[in-house]
Design an enzyme around this catalytic site. Structure first.
Site, PDB file in Angstrom:
ATOM      1  N   HIS A  52      24.294 -14.887 -32.524  1.00 49.46           N
ATOM      2  CA  HIS A  52      25.526 -14.097 -32.484  1.00 49.46           C
ATOM      3  C   HIS A  52      26.521 -14.450 -33.590  1.00 49.46           C
ATOM      4  O   HIS A  52      27.727 -14.588 -33.342  1.00 49.46           O
ATOM      5  CB  HIS A  52      26.204 -14.259 -31.117  1.00 49.46           C
ATOM      6  N   HIS A  84      29.385  -7.432 -26.446  1.00 49.42           N
ATOM      7  CA  HIS A  84      28.738  -8.314 -25.466  1.00 49.42           C
ATOM      8  C   HIS A  84      29.433  -8.258 -24.100  1.00 49.42           C
ATOM      9  O   HIS A  84      29.683  -9.298 -23.481  1.00 49.42           O
ATOM     10  CB  HIS A  84      28.739  -9.742 -26.016  1.00 49.42           C
ATOM     11  N   GLU A 123      23.210  -4.780 -24.451  1.00 52.36           N
ATOM     12  CA  GLU A 123      23.726  -4.837 -25.825  1.00 52.36           C
ATOM     13  C   GLU A 123      22.873  -3.952 -26.723  1.00 52.36           C
ATOM     14  O   GLU A 123      21.689  -4.236 -26.931  1.00 52.36           O
ATOM     15  CB  GLU A 123      23.659  -6.281 -26.328  1.00 52.36           C
TER      16      GLU A 123
HETATM   17  C1  BGC Z   1      21.445 -13.577 -25.485  1.00 50.28           C
HETATM   18  C2  BGC Z   1      21.313 -14.719 -24.516  1.00 50.28           C
HETATM   19  C3  BGC Z   1      22.547 -15.550 -24.604  1.00 50.28           C
HETATM   20  C4  BGC Z   1      23.715 -14.662 -24.267  1.00 50.28           C
HETATM   21  C5  BGC Z   1      25.036 -15.389 -24.308  1.00 50.28           C
HETATM   22  C6  BGC Z   1      22.637 -12.771 -25.101  1.00 50.28           C
HETATM   23  O1  BGC Z   1      22.809 -11.741 -26.000  1.00 50.28           O
HETATM   24  O2  BGC Z   1      20.290 -12.777 -25.516  1.00 50.28           O
HETATM   25  O3  BGC Z   1      20.171 -15.496 -24.803  1.00 50.28           O
HETATM   26  O4  BGC Z   1      22.491 -16.636 -23.731  1.00 50.28           O
HETATM   27  O5  BGC Z   1      23.756 -13.609 -25.162  1.00 50.28           O
HETATM   28  O6  BGC Z   1      25.144 -16.137 -25.430  1.00 50.28           O
END
Ligand code: BGC
Length: 390
Positions: free
Chosen positions: A151, A224, A354
């Protein structure tokens, strides 16, 4: 009583209707936005955007913006991380609650919850080993998830203060802009990213992402938000029902990096082509769902997923032009983070849908490209539509 009158006075000062407001030139004066009192004011709010001062981060002013449509549905967004902090909609009996995880103050976000409601960039999801090679050069990214980059890195787009411009009329939209500098978190090129949130009178939250760069760079922007359609984190999302329009998904290794294969969902617990309760087969998925689905169709905005909740009657439809959808069932939530009113946020308290390009695309030649070239534009649209079934 005196305290109540004081609160009203403070709110009268803080709830200035915004006509134009960048992040360094606020028109508001209050420093705190208490959701309870704020909401009672907002019952009378007209369609449009209001703002409240939320404090400061990195020396920049942070605001909470409230988008209200003509049905009095409200979405709150802060320019800290471009984060959706609440989305208040009625259930089938007209009772309102927020269907997303979020806090009613900046402090909640400065403690770095796992991306609650945030804008994700420069690259949503993981890049293996925090490395990729582009035009013969290997780039090393900030790693923040074991050996992988997740991310956007240590300080991704979720932790920066965006410049915000609310709509000046009675439409409910907020435009956010952020310039990510060449080399930030290891990514090449100055990336100028703009995200426009619009709450329509059809109760859709549209998110339009655009970006330009001056050097070739991977880009994969998403939001998110963690949804719980019951509006109460005491209920898990395991009883909510999901449909995803995907014939295939991208299996992952133990560090959640795709193997590169696109596997059929048929005959697996990933088959959501027909609606299934989320809890029905989750035990067959080690760790819970945290997978990218390869969406059918493409190129234009189409409905890609539908989530329903029989308890509240709420329905969430997801529309997007993106090729992938990360379905994440809040597997790493463990009760240590609490809501603003003190409820522990436990495993499976909420889920994410997402819209995105596939994880690790810069290292996966078989996946659609995520490389943005100078002189071209990144543009993508996702809409979340909420309705109630009686
Ligand atoms: C990911 C997860 C992660 C979460 C929070 C999601 O987009 O796929 O693996 O733990 O985000 O970080």
């Amino acid at each position: 009583m005196k305290k109540f009158a004081g609160a009203i006075l403070l709110l009268s000062i803080s709830m200035v209707v915004v006509t134009s407001c960048g992040n360094n030139s606020g028109t508001t004066t209050a420093t705190n936005d208490s959701t309870t009192t704020h909401d009672s004011m907002q019952n009378t709010t007209k369609p449009g955007v209001t703002s409240a001062d939320w404090g400061e981060s990195d020396g920049k002013k942070v605001f909470s913006y409230t988008l209200t449509n003509k049905n009095n549905v409200q979405v709150k967004i802060t320019n800290y991380g471009g984060t959706i902090t609440s989305w208040t909609t009625p259930d089938r009996n007209g009772n309102k609650s927020s269907i997303v995880l979020g806090f009613d103050n900046l402090q909640g976000y400065l403690a770095h919850p796992p991306y609650f409601g945030a804008l994700i960039g420069r690259y949503g999801n993981r890049i293996a080993n925090g490395k990729f090679t582009l035009n013969g050069k290997t780039y090393t990214l900030a790693t923040n998830n074991g050996k992988n980059a997740l991310h956007g890195g240590l300080k991704g787009f979720d932790k920066v203060v965006w410049d915000a411009t609310p709509s000046a009329d009675n439409t409910a939209s907020l435009t956010l802009n952020y310039l990510s500098k060449d080399g930030e978190e290891g990514y090449p090129g100055n990336l100028n990213a703009t995200v426009k949130y619009t709450l329509t009178d059809a109760d859709e939250l549209e998110i339009e992402y655009t970006a330009k760069t001056d050097k070739a760079t991977p880009v994969n922007l998403t939001n998110h938000s963690y949804f719980n359609l019951t509006g109460d984190v005491n209920n898990t999302i395991l009883n909510e029902t999901l449909q995803i329009d995907a014939d295939r998904y991208t299996p992952v290794d133990t560090t959640l990096i795709p193997t590169g294969k696109l596997e059929p969902v048929a005959g697996t617990p990933f088959d959501f082509r027909q609606p299934h309760k989320i809890g029905e087969r989750i035990d067959q998925v080690p760790g819970g769902y945290d997978h990218n689905f390869v969406l059918n169709g493409g190129g234009s905005v189409r409905r890609v997923a539908t989530l329903t909740d029989s308890l509240s009657g709420r329905k969430l439809e997801v529309y997007s032009d993106q090729p992938g959808l990360q379905f994440y069932t809040g597997n790493f939530l463990d009760g240590t983070i609490k809501t603003s009113d003190g409820k522990p946020i436990n495993k499976h308290a909420a889920l994410c849908l997402e819209t995105q390009h596939f994880p690790d695309s810069p290292n996966q030649p078989g996946f659609p490209s995520t490389i943005l070239q100078p002189g071209t534009s990144y543009h993508t649209v996702t809409r979340y539509k909420v309705s109630v079934e009686k």
